[in-house]
Each structure stands twice: as C-alpha cells, then as structure tokens.
Design a protein around this motif. Sequence first.
Motif, mmCIF file in Angstrom:
data_model
loop_
_atom_site.group_PDB
_atom_site.id
_atom_site.type_symbol
_atom_site.label_atom_id
_atom_site.label_comp_id
_atom_site.label_asym_id
_atom_site.label_seq_id
_atom_site.Cartn_x
_atom_site.Cartn_y
_atom_site.Cartn_z
ATOM 1 N N THR A 165 3.322 -6.875 22.451
ATOM 2 C CA THR A 165 2.796 -5.862 21.544
ATOM 3 C C THR A 165 3.039 -6.236 20.087
ATOM 4 N N ALA A 166 4.190 -6.802 19.787
ATOM 5 C CA ALA A 166 4.486 -7.196 18.406
ATOM 6 C C ALA A 166 3.477 -8.231 17.913
ATOM 7 N N ARG A 167 3.109 -9.176 18.763
ATOM 8 C CA ARG A 167 2.138 -10.206 18.386
ATOM 9 C C ARG A 167 0.760 -9.574 18.129
ATOM 10 N N LEU A 168 0.380 -8.635 18.970
ATOM 11 C CA LEU A 168 -0.902 -7.946 18.783
ATOM 12 C C LEU A 168 -0.890 -7.125 17.490
ATOM 13 N N ASN A 169 0.234 -6.485 17.198
ATOM 14 C CA ASN A 169 0.362 -5.748 15.944
ATOM 15 C C ASN A 169 0.304 -6.688 14.743
ATOM 16 N N ASP A 170 0.862 -7.883 14.883
ATOM 17 C CA ASP A 170 0.785 -8.876 13.797
ATOM 18 C C ASP A 170 -0.670 -9.250 13.502
ATOM 19 N N ILE A 171 -1.452 -9.411 14.559
ATOM 20 C CA ILE A 171 -2.869 -9.747 14.378
ATOM 21 C C ILE A 171 -3.570 -8.648 13.588
ATOM 22 N N ALA A 172 -3.340 -7.388 13.980
ATOM 23 C CA ALA A 172 -3.956 -6.261 13.276
ATOM 24 C C ALA A 172 -3.458 -6.186 11.833
ATOM 25 N N ARG A 173 -2.162 -6.341 11.627
ATOM 26 C CA ARG A 173 -1.604 -6.282 10.276
ATOM 27 C C ARG A 173 -2.229 -7.348 9.382
ATOM 28 N N ASP A 174 -2.327 -8.575 9.884
ATOM 29 C CA ASP A 174 -2.878 -9.671 9.086
ATOM 30 C C ASP A 174 -4.372 -9.471 8.808
ATOM 31 N N TYR A 175 -5.089 -8.911 9.756
ATOM 32 C CA TYR A 175 -6.509 -8.588 9.579
ATOM 33 C C TYR A 175 -6.671 -7.592 8.429
ATOM 34 N N TYR A 176 -5.916 -6.486 8.506
ATOM 35 C CA TYR A 176 -6.053 -5.441 7.494
ATOM 36 C C TYR A 176 -5.474 -5.865 6.148
ATOM 37 N N ARG A 177 -4.478 -6.696 6.150
ATOM 38 C CA ARG A 177 -3.946 -7.226 4.889
ATOM 39 C C ARG A 177 -5.023 -8.057 4.188
ATOM 40 N N ARG A 178 -5.710 -8.902 4.970
ATOM 41 C CA ARG A 178 -6.769 -9.736 4.390
ATOM 42 C C ARG A 178 -7.922 -8.872 3.893
ATOM 43 N N LEU A 179 -8.306 -7.867 4.644
ATOM 44 C CA LEU A 179 -9.377 -6.957 4.238
ATOM 45 C C LEU A 179 -8.983 -6.193 2.980
ATOM 46 N N ASP A 180 -7.755 -5.723 2.919
ATOM 47 C CA ASP A 180 -7.286 -4.981 1.757
ATOM 48 C C ASP A 180 -7.273 -5.864 0.511
ATOM 49 N N GLN A 181 -6.817 -7.103 0.639
ATOM 50 C CA GLN A 181 -6.818 -8.021 -0.507
ATOM 51 C C GLN A 181 -8.232 -8.220 -1.035
ATOM 52 N N ALA A 182 -9.168 -8.425 -0.144
ATOM 53 C CA ALA A 182 -10.556 -8.647 -0.554
ATOM 54 C C ALA A 182 -11.160 -7.394 -1.172
ATOM 55 N N THR A 183 -10.853 -6.232 -0.613
ATOM 56 C CA THR A 183 -11.378 -4.968 -1.135
ATOM 57 C C THR A 183 -10.835 -4.705 -2.529
ATOM 58 N N ARG A 184 -9.547 -4.924 -2.737
ATOM 59 C CA ARG A 184 -8.944 -4.717 -4.057
ATOM 60 C C ARG A 184 -9.547 -5.686 -5.076
ATOM 61 N N SER A 185 -9.735 -6.927 -4.669
ATOM 62 C CA SER A 185 -10.320 -7.919 -5.556
ATOM 63 C C SER A 185 -11.750 -7.521 -5.955
ATOM 64 N N ALA A 186 -12.533 -7.050 -4.989
ATOM 65 C CA ALA A 186 -13.909 -6.614 -5.282
ATOM 66 C C ALA A 186 -13.902 -5.406 -6.217
ATOM 67 N N GLN A 187 -12.974 -4.479 -6.023
ATOM 68 C CA GLN A 187 -12.888 -3.306 -6.881
ATOM 69 C C GLN A 187 -12.507 -3.708 -8.298
ATOM 70 N N GLN A 188 -11.590 -4.656 -8.436
ATOM 71 C CA GLN A 188 -11.180 -5.114 -9.775
ATOM 72 C C GLN A 188 -12.344 -5.793 -10.479
ATOM 73 N N LYS A 189 -13.121 -6.576 -9.768
ATOM 74 C CA LYS A 189 -14.288 -7.226 -10.368
ATOM 75 C C LYS A 189 -15.334 -6.213 -10.787
ATOM 76 N N ALA A 190 -15.493 -5.159 -9.992
ATOM 77 C CA ALA A 190 -16.494 -4.133 -10.294
ATOM 78 C C ALA A 190 -16.113 -3.326 -11.528
ATOM 79 N N THR A 191 -14.829 -3.130 -11.770
ATOM 80 C CA THR A 191 -14.391 -2.344 -12.912
ATOM 81 C C THR A 191 -14.152 -3.198 -14.158
ATOM 82 N N ALA A 192 -14.194 -4.509 -14.025
ATOM 83 C CA ALA A 192 -13.947 -5.381 -15.180
ATOM 84 C C ALA A 192 -15.169 -5.532 -16.052
#
Length: 192
Positions: A165-192
């Motif tokens: 279960t910990a390994r499966l949770n790591d996969i989900a965490r890393d997926y959402y971390r990557r998505l969040d980084q990209a979303t924040r970056s896109a938002q910063q570009k949109a407001t710049a």
Amino acid sequence: MSQPDTFAAQVATLSAQLLKFDGGDRAALRRMEPDTPAPPAYWRLVTVAGFIHWSEEKQAVLRRVVRQMALLVPAGETDKVTLHKTDRPLGAVLCDGGDGEWASRGGPPQPVISEDRLARFLAMPARGRGDALDRMLRGIARRRSPALGIDCGELLMLALRPDDTARLNDIARDYYRRLDQATRSAQQKATA
C-alpha cells in the motif's frame, strides 16, 4: 563477468545493458511473456545485472519488468536515450508521460494518464495491475522524451510487492505532486 552487488546497482546495470542491446534483442524482450521461456537476450541481461540467481517466481516478475523497460526504449540508436533515472518516479511519469515539455503546451496541464485511470489502476487487484501498467507504458513510450528516464527500480519493486500500500500511495503522491507543479507553473505564467 563482474556482477553488481546492490539492488540499485543491479537495476542500473540492467538498464544500461538493455540500451546496449541491438534492435532485434530489444524486440525479443518486448515480445517476451512472463510465463513463457525467455529469449537468450533476457538471460544475457539478467546474468550481467546479477539477477541470474533469482528463483523462477521472481524471474517471472523480472521478465515482466524487463519487457516494460524494453517497451520504453525507442527503436533505433540509443546513444542519447536515458532509461533509468532514480529521480523520475513512476507516478510523475504517469502524469507527464515522460515528456519534459508536457506542462508548457498551453492551457491547464492535463495528465497523460487520467486521474480516473490512475484510480482504477491503484484500486485493481494486484494480479491485474501488471497488464494495466503494460498498457499505460506502451502509450507513454510513444510520447516519451528519450532523454528523460523513469525509476526502473520502482517498476521492479512494484512488481515484486504488488500489494504494498505504501508503494501505491507513493505512485499517487508523485503523480499529484507532478500535476500540482505543472498547474502552479501554468498559473504563474498566466498571471505574469
């Protein structure tokens, strides 16, 4: 032949050797099924990487992972291909598809493997997860940037311990971390 003496070194050697194989050997590895006799390329590969002494049960698991790794190697020259990279977790690759330019394509980033598909993958019984991962990696292989790798050790550990279960949770965490980084970056570009 000298064999690596740690798991991390074995995985790194496995990846490096796979990239040295010719197209015919890699094609044989892509066609390999975990429950059938392995081609000679497999046995050469696991011997050099130090996995030759594993039990048949573990060899079957390793055959699946070697096939997945071979799927991720593009046809042709492999001089500029990176296969194994410990800082590219599986969850992040499922999100960005192994494409370094994925988040800069305009608009809000859309994961390559949808959230619904990820949720189904994580919730499915362990015995079906290998086939599902094969299908996802086939799709990723078509768009993956050859210079970006994936943590092949994580592929192997997931296959060896499919109910962790910990390994499966790591996969989900890393997926959402990557998505969040990209979303924040896109938002910063949109407001710049």
